[in-house]
Structure formats: structure tokens, C-alpha cells
Design a protein around this motif. Structure first.
Motif, PDB file in Angstrom:
ATOM      1  N   THR A  37      -9.275   7.416 -97.883  1.00 44.65           N
ATOM      2  CA  THR A  37     -10.650   7.373 -97.742  1.00 44.65           C
ATOM      3  C   THR A  37     -12.230   6.148 -97.891  1.00 44.65           C
ATOM      4  N   GLY A  38     -12.209   5.073 -97.945  1.00 44.13           N
ATOM      5  CA  GLY A  38     -13.119   4.469 -98.351  1.00 44.13           C
ATOM      6  C   GLY A  38     -13.988   3.401 -97.122  1.00 44.13           C
ATOM      7  N   LEU A  39     -14.384   2.171 -97.152  1.00 43.83           N
ATOM      8  CA  LEU A  39     -15.042   0.859 -96.643  1.00 43.83           C
ATOM      9  C   LEU A  39     -14.456  -0.106 -97.055  1.00 43.83           C
ATOM     10  N   LEU A  40     -14.775  -1.036 -95.893  1.00 41.84           N
ATOM     11  CA  LEU A  40     -14.146  -2.569 -95.715  1.00 41.84           C
ATOM     12  C   LEU A  40     -14.794  -3.129 -95.026  1.00 41.84           C
ATOM     13  N   HIS A  41     -15.771  -3.804 -96.731  1.00 44.91           N
ATOM     14  CA  HIS A  41     -17.499  -5.029 -96.253  1.00 44.91           C
ATOM     15  C   HIS A  41     -15.887  -6.529 -95.769  1.00 44.91           C
ATOM     16  N   LEU A  51     -19.682 -12.836 -87.291  1.00 46.42           N
ATOM     17  CA  LEU A  51     -18.262 -11.871 -86.489  1.00 46.42           C
ATOM     18  C   LEU A  51     -18.722 -10.634 -85.490  1.00 46.42           C
ATOM     19  N   THR A  52     -18.307  -9.603 -85.030  1.00 46.47           N
ATOM     20  CA  THR A  52     -18.642  -8.760 -84.428  1.00 46.47           C
ATOM     21  C   THR A  52     -17.349  -7.616 -84.313  1.00 46.47           C
ATOM     22  N   LEU A  53     -18.187  -6.308 -83.474  1.00 43.21           N
ATOM     23  CA  LEU A  53     -16.713  -5.657 -83.316  1.00 43.21           C
ATOM     24  C   LEU A  53     -17.043  -5.169 -82.066  1.00 43.21           C
ATOM     25  N   ASN A  54     -16.289  -5.664 -81.243  1.00 43.73           N
ATOM     26  CA  ASN A  54     -16.040  -5.307 -79.988  1.00 43.73           C
ATOM     27  C   ASN A  54     -15.085  -4.749 -78.852  1.00 43.73           C
ATOM     28  N   GLU A  55     -15.223  -4.957 -77.763  1.00 48.17           N
ATOM     29  CA  GLU A  55     -14.005  -4.258 -76.922  1.00 48.17           C
ATOM     30  C   GLU A  55     -13.223  -5.657 -76.753  1.00 48.17           C
ATOM     31  N   ASN A  56     -11.944  -4.694 -77.174  1.00 54.88           N
ATOM     32  CA  ASN A  56     -10.961  -5.525 -77.302  1.00 54.88           C
ATOM     33  C   ASN A  56      -9.881  -6.466 -76.467  1.00 54.88           C
ATOM     34  N   THR A 104     -19.009  -4.053 -92.111  1.00 58.72           N
ATOM     35  CA  THR A 104     -18.219  -2.921 -92.852  1.00 58.72           C
ATOM     36  C   THR A 104     -18.232  -2.101 -91.771  1.00 58.72           C
ATOM     37  N   LEU A 105     -16.243  -1.301 -91.918  1.00 58.92           N
ATOM     38  CA  LEU A 105     -15.679  -0.535 -91.508  1.00 58.92           C
ATOM     39  C   LEU A 105     -14.726   0.456 -92.798  1.00 58.92           C
ATOM     40  N   PRO A 106     -14.788   1.947 -91.679  1.00 61.24           N
ATOM     41  CA  PRO A 106     -14.399   2.988 -92.621  1.00 61.24           C
ATOM     42  C   PRO A 106     -12.271   2.481 -92.309  1.00 61.24           C
ATOM     43  N   ILE A 107     -12.517   3.357 -93.292  1.00 62.84           N
ATOM     44  CA  ILE A 107     -10.644   3.572 -93.776  1.00 62.84           C
ATOM     45  C   ILE A 107     -10.694   5.238 -93.549  1.00 62.84           C
ATOM     46  N   SER A 108      -9.116   5.022 -93.433  1.00 65.43           N
ATOM     47  CA  SER A 108      -8.892   6.977 -93.663  1.00 65.43           C
ATOM     48  C   SER A 108      -7.554   6.733 -93.396  1.00 65.43           C
ATOM     49  N   ARG A 109      -6.578   7.308 -94.481  1.00 62.92           N
ATOM     50  CA  ARG A 109      -5.756   6.972 -94.462  1.00 62.92           C
ATOM     51  C   ARG A 109      -5.302   5.748 -94.847  1.00 62.92           C
TER      52      ARG A 109
END
Length: 143
Positions: A37-41, A51-56, A104-109
Motif C-alpha cells: 500500500t503506498g503512493l507513487l509521485h 503530465l495528466t491522467l486521463n482516458e486511455n 500522485t498515484l495510488p499503489i495497491s498490492r
């Protein structure tokens, strides 16, 4: 215990446009499997790309990005005074200010926890932007 990891990713030169780089980011983050469990910057070390996070999934999204941002910050606008580096430079800086240079993006498992249709975009705002550097910093707990 919280662990910290950092990796630099150098991207090849991309033409002006909006480019999916999710795979390159994931491949550079060899430490992801160590984090439960964490975060990626993700930080772009430049001022004329963003940068942007969007429809891929649908490529028309990229064309619409270009149309929209080119209208907001047009190249060669007579009111722009920062032109020593070319007519595309100041519009590139304005587009970066509108979008941003970090995510900043979540990290899971051990994986990025992105939505089904989400992708990481490098938004290259210059006609000849050159190689771009990303600083990838992750922190989180491990099992």
C-alpha cells in the motif's frame, strides 16, 4: 515499516502531442512489487511539457486535447512577449501551468491502482521538445 524508492526515467523525444507513457512508468518502477500500500509521485523535470491522467482507450481524446489546449494557448499570439525560444515556447509554458508537471498515484498490492480507462500522458507542448526526464518517487508499506 514505510520504505522509500526513487528512480529516474528518461523518455525519448516525442513529437508535439499527447502520448501514453503508462507502460514506460510501470516498467521503470521495478520497486512496485515490494509495496503493498503506498503512493507513487511522478514529477516531470521540465516547464514546457506536462503530465495528466486521463482516458486511455479512444485516440480521439488526444486530438481533442490538442484542439482545446491550442485554443487556450495559441502559438504566435500577438500578446505573448516571451518569444526568444520560438513561438511554441510560451504557449507550452501556459499549457504546463494549466495541466501540471506532477501526478500522485495510488499503489495497491504491488501495482498502480489506476482505473480501467486511466492512463498516464506525457503532454509534449513543444514542436521539438527533446528527451524528457521523470523523477519517480514511491513510498509505502510492504507485507
Amino acid at each position: 515499516m514505510v520504505h522509500f524508492y526513487q528512480q529516474e526515467l528518461q523518455l525519448p523525444p516525442y513529437p508535439r502531442g499527447y502520448h501514453l507513457i503508462t507502460r514506460q512508468v510501470e516498467e521503470a518502477c521495478t520497486f512496485l512489487p515490494k509495496i503493498t500500500t503506498g503512493l507513487l509521485h511522478v514529477f516531470l523535470q521540465h516547464t514546457s511539457a506536462s503530465l495528466t491522467l486521463n482516458e486511455n482507450a479512444d485516440p480521439s481524446v488526444r486530438r481533442d486535447f490538442a484542439s482545446y489546449f491550442d485554443r487556450l494557448a495559441p502559438e504566435g499570439a500577438p500578446y505573448l512577449t516571451h518569444t526568444q525560444e520560438g513561438t511554441d515556447d510560451m504557449p507550452a509554458h501556459l499549457k504546463t501551468a494549466l495541466l501540471d508537471s506532477a501526478l500522485t498515484l495510488p499503489i495497491s498490492r504491488g501495482r498502480l491502482a489506476l482505473g480501467t480507462w486511466q492512463g498516464i500522458y506525457l503532454c509534449e507542448h513543444r514542436n521539438q521538445g527533446g528527451r524528457r526526464r521523470l523523477l519517480l518517487t514511491a513510498w509505502g508499506s510492504s507485507s
